[in-house]
Design a protein around this motif. Structure first.
Motif, PDB file in Angstrom:
ATOM      1  N   GLN A   1      29.904  16.684  14.643  1.00 39.33           N
ATOM      2  CA  GLN A   1      29.729  16.422  12.996  1.00 39.33           C
ATOM      3  C   GLN A   1      28.650  17.618  12.219  1.00 39.33           C
ATOM      4  OE1 GLN A   1      31.647  15.006  11.035  1.00 39.33           O
ATOM      5  NE2 GLN A   1      31.797  12.835  11.450  1.00 39.33           N
TER       6      GLN A   1
ATOM      7  N   ALA B   1      21.282  12.805   5.636  1.00 37.77           N
ATOM      8  CA  ALA B   1      22.252  13.578   6.445  1.00 37.77           C
ATOM      9  C   ALA B   1      23.593  13.126   5.641  1.00 37.77           C
ATOM     10  CB  ALA B   1      22.456  13.446   7.747  1.00 37.77           C
ATOM     11  N   THR B   2      24.399  14.048   4.760  1.00 32.86           N
ATOM     12  CA  THR B   2      25.650  13.710   4.303  1.00 32.86           C
ATOM     13  C   THR B   2      26.697  14.910   4.677  1.00 32.86           C
ATOM     14  OG1 THR B   2      26.542  13.647   2.274  1.00 32.86           O
ATOM     15  CG2 THR B   2      24.978  15.367   2.357  1.00 32.86           C
ATOM     16  N   LEU B   3      27.905  14.359   4.528  1.00 32.66           N
ATOM     17  CA  LEU B   3      29.183  14.931   4.766  1.00 32.66           C
ATOM     18  C   LEU B   3      29.930  15.454   3.527  1.00 32.66           C
ATOM     19  CD1 LEU B   3      30.979  12.952   7.461  1.00 32.66           C
ATOM     20  CD2 LEU B   3      29.691  14.764   8.012  1.00 32.66           C
TER      21      LEU B   3
ATOM     22  N   ASP C   1      28.464   3.168  -1.299  1.00 30.13           N
ATOM     23  CA  ASP C   1      27.145   3.275  -2.083  1.00 30.13           C
ATOM     24  C   ASP C   1      27.441   2.560  -3.624  1.00 30.13           C
ATOM     25  OD1 ASP C   1      26.515   5.180  -0.020  1.00 30.13           O
ATOM     26  OD2 ASP C   1      26.508   6.857  -1.347  1.00 30.13           O
TER      27      ASP C   1
ATOM     28  N   LEU D   1      22.803   2.842   9.474  1.00 29.01           N
ATOM     29  CA  LEU D   1      22.819   2.658  11.018  1.00 29.01           C
ATOM     30  C   LEU D   1      21.789   3.652  11.489  1.00 29.01           C
ATOM     31  CD1 LEU D   1      26.502   3.447  11.616  1.00 29.01           C
ATOM     32  CD2 LEU D   1      25.381   1.150  12.101  1.00 29.01           C
TER      33      LEU D   1
ATOM     34  N   VAL E   1      20.240   7.756   3.788  1.00 24.28           N
ATOM     35  CA  VAL E   1      21.630   8.104   3.340  1.00 24.28           C
ATOM     36  C   VAL E   1      21.482   8.352   1.881  1.00 24.28           C
ATOM     37  CG1 VAL E   1      23.724   7.129   2.866  1.00 24.28           C
ATOM     38  CG2 VAL E   1      22.716   6.512   4.970  1.00 24.28           C
ATOM     39  N   THR E   2      21.846   9.461   1.259  1.00 26.36           N
ATOM     40  CA  THR E   2      21.698   9.464  -0.204  1.00 26.36           C
ATOM     41  C   THR E   2      22.877   8.974  -0.823  1.00 26.36           C
ATOM     42  OG1 THR E   2      21.152  10.955  -1.943  1.00 26.36           O
ATOM     43  CG2 THR E   2      22.525  11.998  -0.578  1.00 26.36           C
TER      44      THR E   2
ATOM     45  N   TYR F   1      26.610  18.209   9.441  1.00 28.07           N
ATOM     46  CA  TYR F   1      26.148  17.520   8.319  1.00 28.07           C
ATOM     47  C   TYR F   1      25.392  18.477   7.496  1.00 28.07           C
ATOM     48  CZ  TYR F   1      26.796  12.801  10.622  1.00 28.07           C
ATOM     49  OH  TYR F   1      27.248  11.826  11.263  1.00 28.07           O
TER      50      TYR F   1
ATOM     51  N   LYS G   1      23.038   6.963  13.656  1.00 31.19           N
ATOM     52  CA  LYS G   1      23.752   7.878  13.145  1.00 31.19           C
ATOM     53  C   LYS G   1      22.858   8.866  12.112  1.00 31.19           C
ATOM     54  CE  LYS G   1      28.025   7.029  11.338  1.00 31.19           C
ATOM     55  NZ  LYS G   1      28.782   6.788  10.381  1.00 31.19           N
TER      56      LYS G   1
HETATM   57  B1  A2H Z   1      28.081  10.363   2.924  1.00 28.14           B
HETATM   58  P1  A2H Z   1      30.295   9.781   9.548  1.00 28.14           P
HETATM   59 CL1  A2H Z   1      30.038  10.670  -1.671  1.00 28.14          CL
HETATM   60  N1  A2H Z   1      24.334   5.013   8.533  1.00 28.14           N
HETATM   61  O1  A2H Z   1      27.361  11.140   2.062  1.00 28.14           O
HETATM   62  C1  A2H Z   1      25.313   4.532   7.549  1.00 28.14           C
HETATM   63  N2  A2H Z   1      25.883   5.695   6.942  1.00 28.14           N
HETATM   64  C2  A2H Z   1      25.450   7.091   6.912  1.00 28.14           C
HETATM   65  C3  A2H Z   1      24.229   7.284   7.994  1.00 28.14           C
HETATM   66  C4  A2H Z   1      23.902   6.028   8.577  1.00 28.14           C
HETATM   67  N3  A2H Z   1      22.691   6.346   9.480  1.00 28.14           N
HETATM   68  N4  A2H Z   1      23.972   8.434   7.744  1.00 28.14           N
HETATM   69  C5  A2H Z   1      25.033   9.084   6.982  1.00 28.14           C
HETATM   70  N5  A2H Z   1      25.906   8.022   6.495  1.00 28.14           N
HETATM   71  C6  A2H Z   1      26.760   8.209   5.440  1.00 28.14           C
HETATM   72  C7  A2H Z   1      27.861  11.097   0.803  1.00 28.14           C
HETATM   73  C8  A2H Z   1      29.195  10.532   0.910  1.00 28.14           C
HETATM   74  C9  A2H Z   1      29.318  10.130   2.135  1.00 28.14           C
HETATM   75  C10 A2H Z   1      30.310  10.169  -0.208  1.00 28.14           C
HETATM   76  C11 A2H Z   1      31.304   9.762   0.339  1.00 28.14           C
HETATM   77  C12 A2H Z   1      31.491   9.378   1.617  1.00 28.14           C
HETATM   78  C13 A2H Z   1      30.686   9.568   2.525  1.00 28.14           C
HETATM   79  C14 A2H Z   1      27.003  10.272  -0.114  1.00 28.14           C
HETATM   80  N6  A2H Z   1      26.514   9.096   0.320  1.00 28.14           N
HETATM   81  O2  A2H Z   1      30.584   9.161   4.067  1.00 28.14           O
HETATM   82  O3  A2H Z   1      30.358   8.429  10.269  1.00 28.14           O
HETATM   83  C15 A2H Z   1      26.833   9.339   4.454  1.00 28.14           C
HETATM   84  O4  A2H Z   1      27.498   9.355   3.278  1.00 28.14           O
HETATM   85  C16 A2H Z   1      31.822   8.377   4.447  1.00 28.14           C
HETATM   86  C17 A2H Z   1      32.236   9.176   5.822  1.00 28.14           C
HETATM   87  O5  A2H Z   1      29.436  10.788  10.530  1.00 28.14           O
HETATM   88  C18 A2H Z   1      27.536  10.347   5.444  1.00 28.14           C
HETATM   89  O6  A2H Z   1      28.303  11.112   4.429  1.00 28.14           O
HETATM   90  O7  A2H Z   1      31.635  10.373   9.237  1.00 28.14           O
HETATM   91  C19 A2H Z   1      28.637   9.809   6.122  1.00 28.14           C
HETATM   92  O8  A2H Z   1      28.093   8.227   6.085  1.00 28.14           O
HETATM   93  C20 A2H Z   1      28.440  10.093   7.718  1.00 28.14           C
HETATM   94  O9  A2H Z   1      29.642   9.449   8.178  1.00 28.14           O
END
Ligand code: A2H
Length: 253
Positions: free
Chosen positions: A6, A41-43, A148, A130, A138-139, A8, A133
């Motif tokens: 992944q 870390a964000t996607l 969120d 978590l 998590v922002t 990030y 991960k």
């Molecule tokens: B995402 P994947 Cl706007 N525990 O960022 C739980 N969730 C976590 C995490 C952890 N330790 N670390 C990262 N994440 C979240 C933005 C966002 C995200 C948006 C929409 C969806 C989304 C703002 N929050 O994720 O399992 C983070 O939130 C949904 C997939 O590696 C990160 O991206 O796919 C995403 O989960 C990474 O998840």
């Protein structure tokens, strides 16, 4: 976990004011002239305009790791280990921890959120973060992430229970991305799927799936330097901009 790593974006949220407990725990452990950052870390780097808070797992243990003489990062031990081998720290492969701190002690800390319409946001608790991960940080972007949005709604409803100030969870949610159904896709889906709390795991999973696909393939940015561009095209551009500005770096696992 998938087969491919992944990719990030690790964002640097600079600490502006520690919560009292954090200040107590960290007293004398970090050089006065150093900056400390919470590093989620964000996607979805293209959604960073919509950050309203930063989540930590209240029961998780974080470390304050030395990235360089002047910069320290608050992440999980696991996150730090990954960073150490990705050229993030000044000394490749070397992990220097200045202190340990519990997530619950970080709650209430004021941080700077790069690109956000709310430049100053609070660290808030989220039980579902978590340790296995990303960085364990998590922002929060309630406009585009159903998880969120469900969490900030819960925090505002039960602020006393969570030991926070209600207004920390009530920052305005601005539209960031337009899709065929909505410009506030996460709140729309939370309502549509009748999600009433972060414990509605099954519906949240469905909402997350819809939001991610619709946002990525059909979304258009409404704000920022790449306003009017499709999310697919704008995502790497926003990421590059954040990295160039020194506000983010690549992180993979
Ligand atoms: B995402 P994947 Cl706007 N525990 O960022 C739980 N969730 C976590 C995490 C952890 N330790 N670390 C990262 N994440 C979240 C933005 C966002 C995200 C948006 C929409 C969806 C989304 C703002 N929050 O994720 O399992 C983070 O939130 C949904 C997939 O590696 C990160 O991206 O796919 C995403 O989960 C990474 O998840």
């Amino acid at each position: 976990e998938g087969v491919l790593p992944q990719e990030y974006t690790a964002l640097k949220l600079k600490v502006l004011d520690w919560a009292p407990k954090a200040a107590e725990v960290l007293k004398g452990k970090i050089p006065e002239d150093a900056s400390v950052f919470l590093v989620p870390a964000t996607l979805r780097p293209e959604t960073m305009y919509g950050q309203t808070c930063c989540f930590v797992g209240p029961a998780l243990t974080y470390g304050v790791f030395k990235a360089s003489e002047k910069e320290y990062f608050v992440v999980t031990e696991r996150g730090a280990k990954n960073m150490a081998y990705q050229g993030v720290f000044e000394k490749e492969g070397v992990i220097e921890k200045a202190a340990d701190i519990k997530g619950s002690d970080l709650v209430g800390t004021l941080v700077n959120a790069p690109l956000s319409f709310h430049p100053q946001v609070r660290v808030l608790p989220m039980d579902t973060v978590l340790a296995t991960k990303g960085t364990g940080v998590v922002t929060s972007v309630p406009s585009d992430s159903p998880d969120d949005f469900a969490m900030v709604t819960e925090l505002a409803k039960k602020a006393d229970f969570y030991g926070i100030k209600k207004e920390w969870a009530e920052l305005e949610v601005f539209p960031i991305i337009q899709t065929p159904t909505s410009d506030l896709l996460a709140p729309y889906l939370v309502k549509k799927l009748k999600i009433s709390s972060p414990k509605d795991t099954k519906q949240l999973l469905e909402a997350k799936d819809i939001a991610y696909k619709e946002g990525f393939y059909q979304g258009v940015l409404k704000v920022g330097d790449f306003k009017g561009e499709k999310v697919e095209a704008a995502k790497p551009k926003v990421r590059e901009q954040l990295i160039k500005a020194g506000d983010a770096f690549a992180y993979s696992e």
